[in-house]
Design a protein around this motif. Structure first.
Motif, PDB file in Angstrom:
ATOM      1  N   ARG A  47       0.839  -1.219   0.000  1.00  0.00           N
ATOM      2  CA  ARG A  47       0.000   0.000   0.000  1.00  0.00           C
ATOM      3  C   ARG A  47       0.867   1.260   0.000  1.00  0.00           C
ATOM      4  NH1 ARG A  47      -2.095   0.560   5.132  1.00  0.00           N
ATOM      5  NH2 ARG A  47      -1.003   2.544   5.207  1.00  0.00           N
ATOM      6  N   TRP A  48       2.003   1.199   0.658  1.00  0.00           N
ATOM      7  CA  TRP A  48       2.924   2.336   0.674  1.00  0.00           C
ATOM      8  C   TRP A  48       3.648   2.503  -0.669  1.00  0.00           C
ATOM      9  CZ3 TRP A  48       5.208   0.468   5.934  1.00  0.00           C
ATOM     10  CH2 TRP A  48       4.499   1.050   6.993  1.00  0.00           C
ATOM     11  N   GLY A  49       3.554   1.478  -1.523  1.00  0.00           N
ATOM     12  CA  GLY A  49       4.262   1.539  -2.805  1.00  0.00           C
ATOM     13  C   GLY A  49       5.726   1.178  -2.695  1.00  0.00           C
ATOM     14  N   LEU A  50       6.067   0.415  -1.635  1.00  0.00           N
ATOM     15  CA  LEU A  50       7.486   0.121  -1.387  1.00  0.00           C
ATOM     16  C   LEU A  50       7.819  -1.362  -1.551  1.00  0.00           C
ATOM     17  CD1 LEU A  50       7.950   2.318   1.824  1.00  0.00           C
ATOM     18  CD2 LEU A  50       8.693   2.849  -0.497  1.00  0.00           C
ATOM     19  N   ALA A  54       5.808  -6.206  -6.067  1.00  0.00           N
ATOM     20  CA  ALA A  54       4.516  -5.629  -6.487  1.00  0.00           C
ATOM     21  C   ALA A  54       4.751  -4.604  -7.595  1.00  0.00           C
ATOM     22  CB  ALA A  54       3.820  -4.976  -5.290  1.00  0.00           C
ATOM     23  N   LYS A  55       5.825  -3.818  -7.420  1.00  0.00           N
ATOM     24  CA  LYS A  55       6.135  -2.804  -8.429  1.00  0.00           C
ATOM     25  C   LYS A  55       6.583  -3.480  -9.726  1.00  0.00           C
ATOM     26  CE  LYS A  55       8.751   0.070  -5.741  1.00  0.00           C
ATOM     27  NZ  LYS A  55       9.462   1.302  -5.436  1.00  0.00           N
ATOM     28  N   GLU A  56       7.371  -4.546  -9.547  1.00  0.00           N
ATOM     29  CA  GLU A  56       7.955  -5.219 -10.711  1.00  0.00           C
ATOM     30  C   GLU A  56       6.913  -6.024 -11.486  1.00  0.00           C
ATOM     31  OE1 GLU A  56      11.910  -6.436  -9.518  1.00  0.00           O
ATOM     32  OE2 GLU A  56      11.743  -8.102 -10.944  1.00  0.00           O
ATOM     33  N   PHE A  57       6.035  -6.729 -10.764  1.00  0.00           N
ATOM     34  CA  PHE A  57       5.098  -7.639 -11.442  1.00  0.00           C
ATOM     35  C   PHE A  57       3.756  -6.998 -11.778  1.00  0.00           C
ATOM     36  CE2 PHE A  57       7.354 -11.129  -8.811  1.00  0.00           C
ATOM     37  CZ  PHE A  57       8.324 -11.302  -9.785  1.00  0.00           C
ATOM     38  N   VAL A  58       3.328  -5.969 -11.010  1.00  0.00           N
ATOM     39  CA  VAL A  58       1.969  -5.438 -11.203  1.00  0.00           C
ATOM     40  C   VAL A  58       1.943  -3.935 -11.469  1.00  0.00           C
ATOM     41  CG1 VAL A  58      -0.386  -5.336 -10.269  1.00  0.00           C
ATOM     42  CG2 VAL A  58       1.120  -7.220  -9.592  1.00  0.00           C
ATOM     43  N   GLY A  59       2.505  -3.147 -10.583  1.00  0.00           N
ATOM     44  CA  GLY A  59       2.372  -1.680 -10.682  1.00  0.00           C
ATOM     45  C   GLY A  59       1.048  -1.234 -10.082  1.00  0.00           C
ATOM     46  N   TRP A  60       0.468  -0.133 -10.584  1.00  0.00           N
ATOM     47  CA  TRP A  60      -0.835   0.362 -10.094  1.00  0.00           C
ATOM     48  C   TRP A  60      -1.879   0.231 -11.189  1.00  0.00           C
ATOM     49  CZ3 TRP A  60      -0.213   0.794  -5.144  1.00  0.00           C
ATOM     50  CH2 TRP A  60       0.973   1.285  -4.620  1.00  0.00           C
ATOM     51  N   PHE A  89      -7.463 -23.993   0.449  1.00  0.00           N
ATOM     52  CA  PHE A  89      -6.745 -22.761   0.789  1.00  0.00           C
ATOM     53  C   PHE A  89      -5.593 -22.620  -0.186  1.00  0.00           C
ATOM     54  CE2 PHE A  89      -3.351 -24.269   4.027  1.00  0.00           C
ATOM     55  CZ  PHE A  89      -3.432 -25.598   3.617  1.00  0.00           C
ATOM     56  N   ALA A  90      -5.114 -21.402  -0.347  1.00  0.00           N
ATOM     57  CA  ALA A  90      -4.181 -21.170  -1.453  1.00  0.00           C
ATOM     58  C   ALA A  90      -3.272 -19.981  -1.182  1.00  0.00           C
ATOM     59  CB  ALA A  90      -4.986 -20.892  -2.725  1.00  0.00           C
ATOM     60  N   VAL A  91      -2.116 -20.002  -1.866  1.00  0.00           N
ATOM     61  CA  VAL A  91      -1.262 -18.808  -1.883  1.00  0.00           C
ATOM     62  C   VAL A  91      -1.371 -18.178  -3.260  1.00  0.00           C
ATOM     63  CG1 VAL A  91       0.463 -19.279  -0.113  1.00  0.00           C
ATOM     64  CG2 VAL A  91       0.731 -20.332  -2.345  1.00  0.00           C
ATOM     65  N   THR A  92      -1.249 -16.882  -3.301  1.00  0.00           N
ATOM     66  CA  THR A  92      -1.397 -16.171  -4.565  1.00  0.00           C
ATOM     67  C   THR A  92      -0.453 -14.976  -4.591  1.00  0.00           C
ATOM     68  OG1 THR A  92      -2.911 -14.786  -5.837  1.00  0.00           O
ATOM     69  CG2 THR A  92      -3.439 -15.052  -3.523  1.00  0.00           C
ATOM     70  N   LEU A  93       0.097 -14.723  -5.762  1.00  0.00           N
ATOM     71  CA  LEU A  93       0.974 -13.555  -5.882  1.00  0.00           C
ATOM     72  C   LEU A  93       0.061 -12.346  -6.128  1.00  0.00           C
ATOM     73  CD1 LEU A  93       3.869 -12.801  -5.692  1.00  0.00           C
ATOM     74  CD2 LEU A  93       4.157 -13.353  -8.102  1.00  0.00           C
ATOM     75  N   PHE A  94      -0.393 -11.730  -5.034  1.00  0.00           N
ATOM     76  CA  PHE A  94      -1.338 -10.594  -5.024  1.00  0.00           C
ATOM     77  C   PHE A  94      -2.772 -11.062  -5.360  1.00  0.00           C
ATOM     78  CE2 PHE A  94       2.870  -9.214  -6.628  1.00  0.00           C
ATOM     79  CZ  PHE A  94       3.327  -8.701  -5.432  1.00  0.00           C
TER      80      PHE A  94
END
Ligand SMILES: NC(=O)c1ccc[n+]([C@@H]2O[C@H](COP(=O)([O-])OP(=O)(O)OC[C@H]3O[C@@H](n4cnc5c(N)ncnc54)[C@H](OP(=O)(O)O)[C@@H]3O)[C@@H](O)[C@H]2O)c1
Length: 343
Positions: A47-50, A54-60, A89-94
């Motif tokens: 959420r802080w953008g840090l 998240a920045k590398e795979f998704v962005g905003w 139950f599961a794990v997910t990248l975002f």
């Protein structure tokens, strides 16, 4: 279906619950009606953008969330061993903060009957992190002297349990008296409150030869002092960096950041040492199917045979996601925070 979307970096107000079209399961995917979602400290960092991955795979915009539990709605044409109606139950990248989600089959697991939906949603991210730290990065042996920071939190509680299962002697460091009981319940032999104790002088008394392993998500000063507190052959496993992240305001403290950089523990090949530092970020390892399968096989087996226990959960409704972020960002919580979807 609904999901929480963050359109830009910022405070709790950036967590917006929106209506979106229902996703379609791909060939190898399982579509899940989500009942419970695990909240991780990393979601705040996203959420802080840090958060780098998240920045590398998704962005905003981004929907955070690394873990869910729920019921299978639909399976892709090439999915075996799962069927609609089963509890998983599961794990997910975002994307976990959603009421419906499609997840590749190798990241989905049958929910052990022992776990409630909420316990299952809070199980994989912290236990996988702990498992990767303890069993896939170092060699852990019986009677090793282990020091674990933030030992009443999500990953910390899981680390205590996995090290105890291997027969280690554990010093658990916690931030606050209210966390002492939790760390003891997880199996810690000694619990030190970092607010009221000089943890390094106490650790030196308990482990006079030093610590064989230290698990640290603080970074900065604690890393440097920890390095000096290692036994010969000791290792620090670093998996986070709390101390240099923003404070409650969400703003980066650049002075703290620079100080922390300048005072960080350093390694130089000219000074070959018996002590070393290991670090990892699991979110860059989601493609490692074998590591994931090995870890989940052991973890599910241990939980089914009562060798480890799910963490205590505190629940928040999905629409109150900001309250869950406030709570985990405060640093005062114990166990796991879970978002529930009651639709
Ligand atoms: N590398 C990876 O792959 C990976 C995977 C999962 C999680 N992590 C990291 O592991 C850490 C723990 O994650 P978690 O989800 O299980 O969280 P958590 O332990 O439930 O909560 C964070 C804990 O960190 C401590 N803390 C120290 N400084 C803090 C600060 N400035 N603000 C807030 N808390 C602070 C607090 O415990 P005390 O006061 O008791 O110390 C707090 O309870 C996080 O740093 C996370 O990013 C890394």
């Amino acid at each position: 279906m609904k999901k929480v979307v963050i359109h830009k970096a910022g405070g709790f107000e950036q967590l917006i619950l929106e209506e979106h079209p229902s996703p379609q399961a791909g060939k190898y995917e399982i579509k899940i009606a989500v009942k419970a979602i695990g909240v991780n400290y990393a979601d705040v960092v996203i959420r802080w953008g840090l958060y780098r991955s998240a920045k590398e795979f998704v962005g905003w915009p981004i929907t955070p969330g690394f873990e869910v539990a729920g019921t299978v709605i639909e399976v892709g044409s090439d999915v075996g061993s799962f069927a609609p109606g089963q509890e998983v139950f599961a794990v997910t990248l975002f994307n976990g903060y959603s009421t419906e989600i499609c997840i590749p089959q190798h990241q989905v697991f049958h929910k052990p009957a022992k776990l409630t939906m909420e316990e299952a949603a809070g199980f994989p991210a912290v236990f996988l992190t702990a498992y990767h730290a303890v069993h896939q990065n170092i060699i852990i042996r019986e009677n090793m002297k282990v020091l674990i920071h933030s030992a009443a939190g999500g990953v910390g509680s899981s680390l205590v349990q996995l090290c105890k299962l291997k027969g280690c002697e554990i010093i658990a460091i916690v931030g606050g008296e209210h966390k002492i009981e939790t760390a003891k319940n997880m199996g810690a032999d000694h619990v030190l409150d970092r607010y009221t104790t000089n943890i390094w002088s106490e650790t030196a008394k308990i482990f006079p030869q030093g610590s064989d392993v230290i698990f640290d998500a603080n970074g900065g000063e604690s890393l440097k002092k920890g390095f000096n507190a290692l036994a010969k052959g000791g290792k620090i496993v670093v998996y986070g960096t709390h101390s240099i992240l923003p404070d409650k305001s969400g703003r980066i403290n650049w002075i703290k950041l620079i100080y922390s950089f300048l005072t960080a523990a350093r390694f130089h090949s000219l000074k070959l040492n018996t002590r070393s530092i290991i670090n990892f970020n699991l979110s860059f390892m989601f493609h490692e199917k074998e590591l994931l399968a090995e870890a989940m096989k052991d973890l599910i087996n241990w939980v089914e045979h009562d060798q480890i226990k799910p963490l205590k959960v505190s629940t928040f409704r999905l629409e109150n996601v900001a309250d869950a972020h406030k709570a985990i960002q405060s640093g005062k919580t114990v166990g796991k925070l879970i978002l529930t979807n009651n639709e």
